[in-house]
Scaffold this active site. Structure first.
Site, PDB file in Angstrom:
ATOM      1  N   GLY A  10      67.156 -61.335   5.543  1.00  0.00           N
ATOM      2  CA  GLY A  10      68.697 -61.323   5.100  1.00  0.00           C
ATOM      3  C   GLY A  10      68.757 -60.168   3.939  1.00  0.00           C
ATOM      4  N   HIS A  11      70.165 -59.907   3.464  1.00  0.00           N
ATOM      5  CA  HIS A  11      70.378 -58.840   2.619  1.00  0.00           C
ATOM      6  C   HIS A  11      69.842 -59.257   1.081  1.00  0.00           C
ATOM      7  CE1 HIS A  11      74.800 -60.666   2.016  1.00  0.00           C
ATOM      8  NE2 HIS A  11      73.659 -61.513   1.653  1.00  0.00           N
ATOM      9  N   ASN A  12      69.490 -58.156   0.397  1.00  0.00           N
ATOM     10  CA  ASN A  12      68.850 -58.425  -0.917  1.00  0.00           C
ATOM     11  C   ASN A  12      67.621 -58.940  -1.074  1.00  0.00           C
ATOM     12  OD1 ASN A  12      71.524 -57.012  -1.841  1.00  0.00           O
ATOM     13  ND2 ASN A  12      72.342 -58.985  -1.801  1.00  0.00           N
TER      14      ASN A  12
END
Length: 344
Positions: free
Chosen positions: A236-238
């Site tokens: 997922g993002h980050n």
């Protein structure tokens, strides 16, 4: 592929040759090797099979007993990877830009790179020396692909991503897609939050088929050097994945998960967002993480807990029918004693 002397192989893997310096033509598993082949004994569990093997020589752990020539090494599995490369070296394609590929005038492609059929390279992209885009690869705007990286068909690497040197990206991987970020109003309507970060991948990273790595919301999703990612993994993002982490098939990382060096996440592990997995931690298959995992700890289960505690619980669960029977007998005995007291 020519024959190799055992002494040459021993030198290449920093091993010790014991016995005759034979010439071998190939490296094969114990059950299919013939007299002209080198085979391998990774640990003591292979001893019995080795006794019946027709191999002419063995790559093995120190102390393995046999009458045949052996190359003894400290780590047979690591040495095996080097021996396979001796007999089957990676072959790189000759530099080429296929006429069916579409390349922006403002992209830079090294004259030592291979760009195969039907690739698309957008403006501002950089393709360095000895990169291979095998076929049907999309490289987005201002994305950089480092030296020696090999990218297989149907990979998409979107805008403003950085891929390091000597990476391998298998077919169908998607890098830099929008992260899963939404805001919900009082009526329950979901509004997408633009994802304006990128993805930054270090050197010697392997990414399996159909793995997806989302771009960061404001800063990059980061994957550092020597990370090994299996097929069908979702990041997922980050997220930040530190050096030499292993992610096995069907691992799912929610947003902003931090995985520290040398952690191993086995198949189908899932994590909630914003947690940290410690250095050298091991998460066993199908575990669900709801909180941070300390350095060096092995956990399993849902919710995940130390594996010793998990197995203690499993043992107790398996004993529940027996415990229930014993409780019923005790209850019956208590009732019997009550009846005796009432009769007296």
């Amino acid at each position: 592929m020519g024959n190799k002397l055992l002494s040459e192989i021993a030198k290449a893997v920093n091993g010790t040759l014991r016995g005759e310096d034979l010439s071998v033509k190939d490296i094969k598993p114990l059950n299919i090797a013939c007299e002209e082949d080198l085979s391998f004994v990774l640990d003591k569990t292979n001893n019995e099979l080795a006794c019946f093997s027709k191999a002419g020589a063995f790559l093995c752990y120190k102390g393995f007993e046999t009458t045949k020539p052996v190359i003894e090494v400290d780590s047979p599995k690591l040495a095996l990877s080097k021996v396979i490369n001796i007999f089957y070296p990676i072959s790189y394609r000759e530099p080429l830009i296929h006429k069916s590929s579409v390349i922006s005038e403002n992209a830079w492609v090294s004259d030592k790179a291979y760009v195969g059929p039907y690739c698309v390279i957008e403006e501002g992209a950089v393709i360095e020396d000895n990169v291979e885009l095998v076929a049907f690869v999309y490289i987005g705007r201002e994305t950089k692909i480092g030296k020696g990286t090999r990218i297989f068909p149907f990979v998409s690497i979107r805008e403003k991503c950085k891929i390091g040197e000597n990476c391998v990206i298998q077919a169908g991987a998607m890098i830099g897609n929008d992260g899963f970020g939404y805001a919900t109003d009082s009526y329950g309507h979901h509004t997408w939050i633009p994802q304006i970060g990128g993805v930054s991948i270090g050197d010697e990273v392997d990414i399996g088929s159909n793995t997806t790595i989302d771009r960061g919301s404001f800063v990059d999703t980061v994957i550092k050097d020597n990370v090994k990612i299996d097929n069908l993994v979702q990041i997922g993002h980050n997220c930040t994945i530190e050096k030499s982490v292993i992610l096995v098939s069907m691992v799912g990382l929610s947003g902003s998960v931090h995985v520290k060096e040398n952690a191993v996440l086995a198949g189908q592990v899932g994590e909630k967002d914003h947690i940290t997995i410690g250095k050298g931690a091991t998460i066993l298959a199908k575990s669900g993480l709801m909180k941070d995992v300390p350095d060096g700890v092995t956990v399993m289960g849902y919710p995940a807990r130390p594996y010793v505690d998990f197995f203690k619980e499993r043992i107790l669960i398996e004993r529940l029918p027996e415990i229930e029977r014993r409780i019923k007998k005790l209850e019956e005995k208590i009732e019997s004693l009550k009846d005796q007291n009432n009769n007296e």
